[in-house]
Design a protein around this motif. Structure first.
Motif: not given
Length: 232
Positions: A10-36
């Motif tokens: 039940a505790s695992i189910r509550r944790i899973m239900e609390a996670l956002p369901t509309d997040s998404k992942n994208i694969r890509g390539t780094v083109t610029e970095v702003d270290e500051a």
């Protein structure tokens, strides 16, 4: 036991239900970095528009001091996740290649690790390790080590003395001085012509009376700090 298992499920189910369901992942390539700013720009592999200001850390708040930051290499592959499918909440969740790792403990305490070396600073302590030189600095004191030289507080005072060679040369000079003192302290030397005792000898004899030449003893050597020519 069954009640404990059911409670765990039940505790695992509550944790899973609390996670956002509309997040998404994208694969890509780094083109610029702003270290500051602790962000980067990512070009998705699917050809979509570039993703600007992708976070490299959980917070890019300028007031946030501590934390760990992975700086990705330009052209490296990353996976970008978006909270609630919003590009304004994009952050890197997986790095392909890392250019630098920055660990900041406080405003005056941080460490940086990269292929070029390691640097660490904490108040008056500073450590820099690179392929060409290693340096340790504590307040006004510093030690630097390279492939062929060790420097203590710089090199303006020259190299350390080789005590064995110094003793050899010292003993040569001491032998000359001992010989002169022996002559001056010996029987009077008559002056040419009148045979009177040498006034110069008498004067010099008085000047060195009661004095002895020094001895370079081993007690002047600090054997806890040694050096050599690199033969072993």
């Amino acid at each position: 036991m069954d009640e404990q298992i059911n409670a765990f499920i039940a505790s695992i189910r509550r944790i899973m239900e609390a996670l956002p369901t509309d997040s998404k992942n994208i694969r890509g390539t780094v083109t610029e970095v702003d270290e500051a700013a602790r962000t980067c720009e990512v070009q998705p592999l699917g050809g979509e528009a570039p993703l600007p200001d992708v976070r490299l850390v959980a917070s890019i708040d300028s007031e946030a001091i501590g934390g760990v930051v992975f700086i990705p290499k330009i052209g490296s592959a990353v996976i970008v996740s978006m909270l609630e499918a919003s590009e304004s909440e994009a952050y890197v969740t997986s790095f392909g290649e890392v250019e630098k790792l920055i660990i900041r403990f406080s405003e005056d305490s941080f460490a940086e690790l990269s292929e070029a070396g390691l640097s660490y600073k904490n108040d008056e302590l500073e450590v820099n390790l690179s392929q060409d030189a290693h340096q340790l600095k504590v307040g006004d004191l510093s030690v630097q080590l390279t492939a062929d030289q060790l420097s203590l507080n710089g090199d303006s005072a020259g190299g350390l003395i080789k005590i064995k060679e110094l003793k050899t040369e010292w003993n040569k000079n001491k032998a000359i001085l001992d010989g002169l003192v022996q002559v001056l302290s010996g029987p009077p030397i008559p002056e040419p012509g009148n045979g009177s005792p040498s006034a110069l000898q008498a004067s010099l004899k008085g000047a060195v009376a009661g004095k002895q030449t020094g001895v370079l003893k081993d007690s002047i050597i600090n054997k806890k700090v040694t050096h050599g020519d690199g033969d072993n």
